[in-house]
Design a protein around this motif. Structure first.
Motif, PDB file in Angstrom:
ATOM      1  N   LEU A 121     -15.341 -35.511 -25.548  1.00 30.84           N
ATOM      2  CA  LEU A 121     -15.939 -36.054 -24.365  1.00 30.84           C
ATOM      3  C   LEU A 121     -17.284 -35.723 -24.439  1.00 30.84           C
ATOM      4  CD1 LEU A 121     -16.808 -33.002 -22.609  1.00 30.84           C
ATOM      5  CD2 LEU A 121     -14.005 -32.846 -22.782  1.00 30.84           C
ATOM      6  N   GLU A 122     -18.007 -36.852 -23.860  1.00 33.14           N
ATOM      7  CA  GLU A 122     -19.408 -37.030 -23.741  1.00 33.14           C
ATOM      8  C   GLU A 122     -19.837 -36.205 -22.311  1.00 33.14           C
ATOM      9  OE1 GLU A 122     -22.240 -40.414 -23.683  1.00 33.14           O
ATOM     10  OE2 GLU A 122     -21.889 -39.929 -25.776  1.00 33.14           O
ATOM     11  N   THR A 123     -20.493 -35.534 -22.416  1.00 36.82           N
ATOM     12  CA  THR A 123     -21.014 -34.926 -20.988  1.00 36.82           C
ATOM     13  C   THR A 123     -22.613 -34.640 -20.950  1.00 36.82           C
ATOM     14  OG1 THR A 123     -20.668 -32.804 -19.560  1.00 36.82           O
ATOM     15  CG2 THR A 123     -20.718 -32.440 -21.822  1.00 36.82           C
ATOM     16  N   LYS A 124     -23.449 -34.778 -19.671  1.00 38.62           N
ATOM     17  CA  LYS A 124     -24.639 -34.444 -19.608  1.00 38.62           C
ATOM     18  C   LYS A 124     -24.909 -32.871 -19.620  1.00 38.62           C
ATOM     19  CE  LYS A 124     -24.953 -37.033 -15.813  1.00 38.62           C
ATOM     20  NZ  LYS A 124     -25.596 -37.809 -14.755  1.00 38.62           N
ATOM     21  N   VAL A 125     -25.808 -32.561 -20.218  1.00 42.43           N
ATOM     22  CA  VAL A 125     -26.116 -31.224 -20.316  1.00 42.43           C
ATOM     23  C   VAL A 125     -27.651 -30.863 -19.959  1.00 42.43           C
ATOM     24  CG1 VAL A 125     -26.014 -29.059 -21.748  1.00 42.43           C
ATOM     25  CG2 VAL A 125     -24.249 -30.668 -22.054  1.00 42.43           C
ATOM     26  N   LEU A 126     -27.851 -29.809 -19.151  1.00 40.91           N
ATOM     27  CA  LEU A 126     -29.260 -29.309 -19.055  1.00 40.91           C
ATOM     28  C   LEU A 126     -29.365 -27.928 -19.457  1.00 40.91           C
ATOM     29  CD1 LEU A 126     -31.933 -29.397 -17.329  1.00 40.91           C
ATOM     30  CD2 LEU A 126     -30.808 -28.531 -15.652  1.00 40.91           C
ATOM     31  N   ALA A 127     -30.135 -27.537 -20.386  1.00 43.50           N
ATOM     32  CA  ALA A 127     -30.385 -26.243 -20.981  1.00 43.50           C
ATOM     33  C   ALA A 127     -31.680 -25.747 -20.705  1.00 43.50           C
ATOM     34  CB  ALA A 127     -30.255 -26.443 -22.533  1.00 43.50           C
ATOM     35  N   HIS A 128     -31.779 -24.433 -20.272  1.00 44.51           N
ATOM     36  CA  HIS A 128     -33.025 -23.775 -19.913  1.00 44.51           C
ATOM     37  C   HIS A 128     -33.393 -22.593 -20.978  1.00 44.51           C
ATOM     38  CE1 HIS A 128     -33.269 -25.441 -15.804  1.00 44.51           C
ATOM     39  NE2 HIS A 128     -31.839 -25.252 -15.763  1.00 44.51           N
ATOM     40  N   HIS A 129     -34.524 -22.782 -21.571  1.00 43.29           N
ATOM     41  CA  HIS A 129     -34.645 -21.723 -22.658  1.00 43.29           C
ATOM     42  C   HIS A 129     -35.338 -20.555 -21.717  1.00 43.29           C
ATOM     43  CE1 HIS A 129     -36.267 -20.916 -26.913  1.00 43.29           C
ATOM     44  NE2 HIS A 129     -35.329 -20.309 -26.422  1.00 43.29           N
ATOM     45  N   ARG A 130     -34.692 -19.546 -21.701  1.00 43.88           N
ATOM     46  CA  ARG A 130     -35.132 -18.280 -20.589  1.00 43.88           C
ATOM     47  C   ARG A 130     -35.141 -17.143 -21.435  1.00 43.88           C
ATOM     48  NH1 ARG A 130     -30.197 -17.000 -16.564  1.00 43.88           N
ATOM     49  NH2 ARG A 130     -28.529 -16.296 -18.076  1.00 43.88           N
ATOM     50  N   THR A 131     -35.777 -15.856 -20.925  1.00 48.23           N
ATOM     51  CA  THR A 131     -35.857 -14.578 -21.147  1.00 48.23           C
ATOM     52  C   THR A 131     -35.048 -13.842 -20.008  1.00 48.23           C
ATOM     53  OG1 THR A 131     -37.798 -15.039 -22.585  1.00 48.23           O
ATOM     54  CG2 THR A 131     -37.167 -12.714 -21.859  1.00 48.23           C
ATOM     55  N   PRO A 132     -33.925 -13.520 -20.020  1.00 51.29           N
ATOM     56  CA  PRO A 132     -33.334 -12.636 -19.053  1.00 51.29           C
ATOM     57  C   PRO A 132     -33.833 -11.182 -18.902  1.00 51.29           C
ATOM     58  CG  PRO A 132     -31.731 -13.547 -20.413  1.00 51.29           C
ATOM     59  CD  PRO A 132     -33.008 -13.839 -21.064  1.00 51.29           C
ATOM     60  N   ASP A 133     -33.536 -10.266 -17.877  1.00 49.27           N
ATOM     61  CA  ASP A 133     -33.860  -9.176 -17.807  1.00 49.27           C
ATOM     62  C   ASP A 133     -33.835  -8.163 -18.958  1.00 49.27           C
ATOM     63  OD1 ASP A 133     -34.570  -9.916 -15.167  1.00 49.27           O
ATOM     64  OD2 ASP A 133     -32.593  -8.728 -14.462  1.00 49.27           O
ATOM     65  N   HIS A 134     -32.596  -8.516 -19.790  1.00 50.35           N
ATOM     66  CA  HIS A 134     -32.542  -7.569 -21.056  1.00 50.35           C
ATOM     67  C   HIS A 134     -33.508  -7.956 -22.015  1.00 50.35           C
ATOM     68  CE1 HIS A 134     -30.712 -11.021 -22.887  1.00 50.35           C
ATOM     69  NE2 HIS A 134     -29.570 -11.152 -21.930  1.00 50.35           N
ATOM     70  N   GLY A 135     -34.387  -8.857 -21.967  1.00 54.28           N
ATOM     71  CA  GLY A 135     -35.357  -9.052 -22.770  1.00 54.28           C
ATOM     72  C   GLY A 135     -35.187 -10.125 -23.950  1.00 54.28           C
ATOM     73  N   THR A 136     -34.083 -10.472 -24.125  1.00 55.18           N
ATOM     74  CA  THR A 136     -33.608 -11.342 -25.393  1.00 55.18           C
ATOM     75  C   THR A 136     -33.558 -12.739 -25.032  1.00 55.18           C
ATOM     76  OG1 THR A 136     -32.521  -9.423 -26.412  1.00 55.18           O
ATOM     77  CG2 THR A 136     -32.190 -11.551 -27.317  1.00 55.18           C
ATOM     78  N   ARG A 137     -34.477 -13.564 -25.874  1.00 48.70           N
ATOM     79  CA  ARG A 137     -34.386 -14.957 -25.504  1.00 48.70           C
ATOM     80  C   ARG A 137     -32.969 -15.686 -25.732  1.00 48.70           C
ATOM     81  NH1 ARG A 137     -38.397 -18.035 -22.999  1.00 48.70           N
ATOM     82  NH2 ARG A 137     -38.355 -19.435 -24.769  1.00 48.70           N
ATOM     83  N   GLU A 138     -32.712 -16.424 -24.861  1.00 48.32           N
ATOM     84  CA  GLU A 138     -31.386 -17.337 -24.974  1.00 48.32           C
ATOM     85  C   GLU A 138     -31.628 -18.574 -24.426  1.00 48.32           C
ATOM     86  OE1 GLU A 138     -28.536 -14.802 -22.822  1.00 48.32           O
ATOM     87  OE2 GLU A 138     -29.268 -15.665 -20.750  1.00 48.32           O
ATOM     88  N   TRP A 139     -30.265 -19.565 -24.417  1.00 43.98           N
ATOM     89  CA  TRP A 139     -30.267 -20.743 -23.714  1.00 43.98           C
ATOM     90  C   TRP A 139     -29.267 -20.511 -22.734  1.00 43.98           C
ATOM     91  CZ3 TRP A 139     -33.544 -24.993 -24.364  1.00 43.98           C
ATOM     92  CH2 TRP A 139     -34.196 -25.098 -25.585  1.00 43.98           C
TER      93      TRP A 139
END
Length: 587
Positions: free
Chosen positions: A93-111
Motif C-alpha cells: 500500500l502507498e501512503t502519504k507520510v509526514l515525519a518530524h525530526h524531534r527531541t522529546p523530553d527524554h532527550g534522545t533524537r527520534e522521528w
C-alpha cells in the motif's frame, strides 16, 4: 467524516472531540528501529506491538531499499512524501507520510511518523467550508473583483469595515465604495496586478463611516488564476493594523522624547521641550506646572504632595495646536490656586496619573467654580483630560495636564501609559536642571563673597577689574583675582584659577586666596610665596584623596590650580614676578 461540534463540547476533554485512532503514528530512533506505535498504525499495517516494536523500520517497506535509494533526511527537521509499505498480509500500500525530526523530553533524537487514515480525499462539503472561511474570516477583510475591477464578493469583515453589505457593494469599483484617495490608489494597484500578474501591497489610513477613530490598513492585492495561469480577477485582502500602528507611533514618540527632552540644564526650556513633544502627537493642549512652594524650598519632601486644601502651581510651559495657546487659563510664569478636588490637586495627592472625561464630576464640579476654564472647555470642545504628576527621585515637583479637543478620540489607557513615560523622562531632566540651577546659584554666591567686594585705592596704580563667567554650561569654578597693598607703596597683583567647577572649586579658591594674602602680608618675594602656595596645594590634594568626596561630586580627588603673582613697585617702576617677566605657575 463530518462531525458537528455542539456548544457543550467546546470545553470538553480533547479525547471527546478528537479520535486518535484515525491517525497512524510510529516513532523510530536514530538507528532506524521502531520504538513506538499507535492503534492507528496497527489498523494501517496490521502489525501488533509485539510484532513491530524493536524491528528495523526498513522491514516495513514494500521493497528493500539501499542507502542510495533513501532520501537524505538525517539532518532535516521534517520530511514528507509517499512511501510504499508492506501490510502484514503481504499486500503493498502507498501512503502519504509526514515525519518530524524531534527531541522529546527524554532527550534522545527520534522521528515521529504520521499518516492520516481518513479524510485524504476531497469531501463533498469542502467547497462549503471554503465559502464559509471566506465570508466568516475573522482576521482580514476580503473582497473579490473581476477583470473589469467590479466587486463580485465581499466577506463579513469587509462589510463591517466600510459599513456596507455585499449586496450594496456588488458591481461597484473600489473608488466608488471608498470615496477618498485610498480607493483611487487601490484601483491603481489593481491595474498593476492585471498588467504584471504581480501582487501589490499598500498601507492605508482611513476612517469607516460612523466611526471617529482612524484605522490603519495593510492591503494586499493578488491575482486570481485558473489552472492554466490565466487571470480571472483580483483578490483584495485588508488587515486592520490599527493597534500595531499606534504602538509603533508611541515607540517613535518615546524615542523622539529621548532625543529632544533635556537638551539643556534649564528648567523652563526642559518643560517646554516636553510640551513640544506631546503636541500635537499626543494631545491638543498641554500645560506643565511646578509647585509654587519650590521657589522657597531647597529640597521638597519625598512622596506625594500632602494637602487637604488648595495648591498653588506655577505655569512654566504650555503648548497648543492653535497659535497663541488660547486654551491657557494661566499665563506662562503665572501662579494659580487650584482648589481641593480639582484633577491636578487630586493627581498630586494620589501620586499617580489619572484619566478623565470632561463629563465626569471631577471636571464639571471644578469648572463650575472657575468661569474662565468653563469658557475654555465650552469654546474649544474639550472632551478628554489626563493629569500626570511630575516626580523624580521620589520627590513630586508638579503636574502635567494633557487635553484633547480637536482630536476626536478620547484618551485611552495606552495614552495614559505613554504620557507617564514622557513625563517621567521630563521630570528627571527638570529635577537635574533645578538642582544644577540651585547649586550654581550657591556656587556663584560663595564665589562672589570670596572675591574682593571693592578694590583698594592705590596712589601708585589705577586698577580696574571685571569678572565674567565663560558660560552657564561649564559651571562656576575657582577663578579669582586680588589687589594687595604692600609696604613702600608697592602693590601685589594676583590672578588664579582652581581646576574644576562647583562649590568645592570655589571653596578651594577661597583658601588659596587667603593664603596668598597672608604670605604677601609678610612681604615674601614672589618666588617664595608661590613655593609656599605650592606646598599648600599639595597638602590640599593629599587631604582630598584621604577623605574622598560624596559620589555626586563630579571632580576627582586631585587639587590643581594656576596662579600669577606679580609685585609692582612704582619707585622702580618694575613689576616683579617669579623668573623673567610675568609667568603662570601651574601645579
Amino acid at each position: 467524516m463530518d462531525r458537528r461540534i455542539t456548544a457543550d463540547q467546546v470545553t470538553s476533554p480533547l479525547e471527546d472531540v478528537v479520535d486518535e485512532a484515525l491517525t497512524a503514528r510510529a516513532t523510530v530512533d536514530e538507528h532506524g528501529t521502531v520504538t513506538g506505535r499507535s492503534g492507528g498504525a496497527e489498523q494501517l499495517l496490521g502489525y501488533s506491538s509485539a510484532q513491530i516494536l524493536g524491528r528495523p523500520a526498513a522491514a516495513l517497506l514494500a521493497d528493500e531499499a539501499t542507502a542510495r535509494d533513501l532520501p537524505p533526511v538525517a539532518q532535516l527537521p521534517r520530511w514528507h512524501g509517499r512511501l510504499a509499505l508492506r501490510h502484514r498480509d503481504g499486500h503493498h500500500l502507498e501512503t502519504k507520510v509526514l515525519a518530524h525530526h524531534r527531541t522529546p523530553d527524554h532527550g534522545t533524537r527520534e522521528w515521529l511518523l504520521l499518516s492520516a487514515l481518513t479524510g485524504r480525499l476531497p469531501q463533498p462539503d469542502d467547497e462549503t467550508l471554503v465559502s464559509w472561511s471566506f465570508t466568516q474570516s475573522p482576521c482580514c477583510a476580503l473582497a473579490l473583483y473581476d477583470t473589469g475591477l467590479r466587486l463580485r464578493r465581499a466577506n463579513e469583515a469587509m462589510e463591517r469595515s466600510v459599513a456596507l453589505t455585499e449586496d450594496d457593494m456588488r458591481g461597484l469599483r473600489v473608488p466608488e465604495i471608498v470615496d477618498n484617495e485610498a480607493g483611487e490608489l487601490a484601483e491603481q494597484d489593481m491595474l498593476r496586478v492585471l498588467a504584471t500578474g504581480e501582487p501589490q501591497y499598500r498601507e492605508n489610513y482611513l476612517r469607516a463611516a460612523g466611526e471617529t477613530r482612524e484605522h490603519a490598513w495593510s492591503v494586499f492585492l493578488a491575482p486570481l488564476r485558473d489552472r492554466e495561469g490565466r487571470i480571472h480577477g483580483v483578490c483584495l485582502s485588508a488587515h486592520d493594523m490599527t493597534e500595531q500602528y499606534w504602538a509603533r507611533k508611541r515607540l517613535q514618540l518615546i524615542a523622539e522624547a529621548g532625543k529632544r527632552i533635556g537638551s539643556t540644564l534649564d528648567v523652563t526650556r526642559t518643560a517646554q521641550e516636553l510640551a513640544d513633544v506631546a503636541v500635537p502627537a499626543l494631545a491638543d493642549f498641554i500645560s506643565v506646572d511646578l509647585l509654587a512652594s519650590l521657589d522657597d524650598v531647597q529640597e521638597p519632601p519625598p512622596g506625594a504632595v500632602a494637602t487637604d486644601g488648595s495648591l498653588a502651581l506655577r505655569r512654566i510651559a504650555h503648548r497648543s495646536v492653535h497659535p497663541g495657546v488660547p486654551e491657557a487659563a494661566v499665563d506662562q510664569g503665572g501662579v494659580d490656586e487650584y482648589p481641593k478636588g480639582s484633577p491636578p490637586v487630586e493627581c498630586l495627592r494620589l501620586g499617580r496619573a489619572v484619566l478623565h472625561q470632561v463629563t465626569e464630576p471631577a471636571i464639571t464640579e471644578w469648572i463650575a467654580r472657575d468661569p474662565v476654564r468653563a469658557a475654555r472647555v465650552r469654546d474649544f470642545g474639550v472632551h478628554s483630560v489626563m493629569t500626570v504628576p511630575l516626580s523624580a527621585r521620589g520627590t513630586t515637583l508638579g503636574v502635567a495636564v494633557f487635553v484633547r479637543h480637536r482630536h476626536p478620540d478620547p484618551f485611552q489607557q495606552d495614552d495614559l501609559v505613554l504620557a507617564e513615560e514622557l513625563v517621567a523622562r521630563a521630570a528627571v531632566c527638570i529635577d537635574n536642571a533645578r538642582r544644577y540651577t540651585r547649586e550654581r546659584g550657591t556656587t556663584v554666591t560663595l564665589q562672589r563673597s570670596l572675591l574682593p567686594q571693592r578694590l583698594p585705592e592705590q596712589a601708585a596704580v589705577d586698577v580696574a577689574s571685571r569678572y565674567l563667567p565663560a558660560g552657564a554650561q561649564p559651571g562656576v569654578g575657582g577663578d579669582w583675582f586680588d589687589v594687595i597693598p604692600l609696604s613702600g607703596a608697592r602693590v601685589g597683583l594676583v590672578v588664579g584659577d582652581v581646576v574644576g567647577h562647583g562649590i568645592h572649586a570655589s571653596a578651594t579658591m577661597g583658601r588659596l586666596r587667603t593664603a596668598v594674602r597672608t604670605l604677601a602680608d609678610i612681604d615674601l618675594p614672589p618666588d617664595e610665596l608661590l613655593t609656599h602656595l605650592d606646598d599648600l596645594v599639595a597638602r590640599l590634594s593629599t587631604e582630598a584623596e584621604g577623605t574622598g568626596r560624596p559620589a555626586k561630586e563630579p571632580e576627582t580627588g586631585d587639587v590643581g590650580a594656576t596662579c600669577l603673582y606679580a609685585v609692582y613697585d612704582p619707585v622702580s617702576p618694575v613689576a616683579r614676578s617669579p623668573g623673567r617677566g610675568i609667568r603662570c605657575r601651574p601645579w
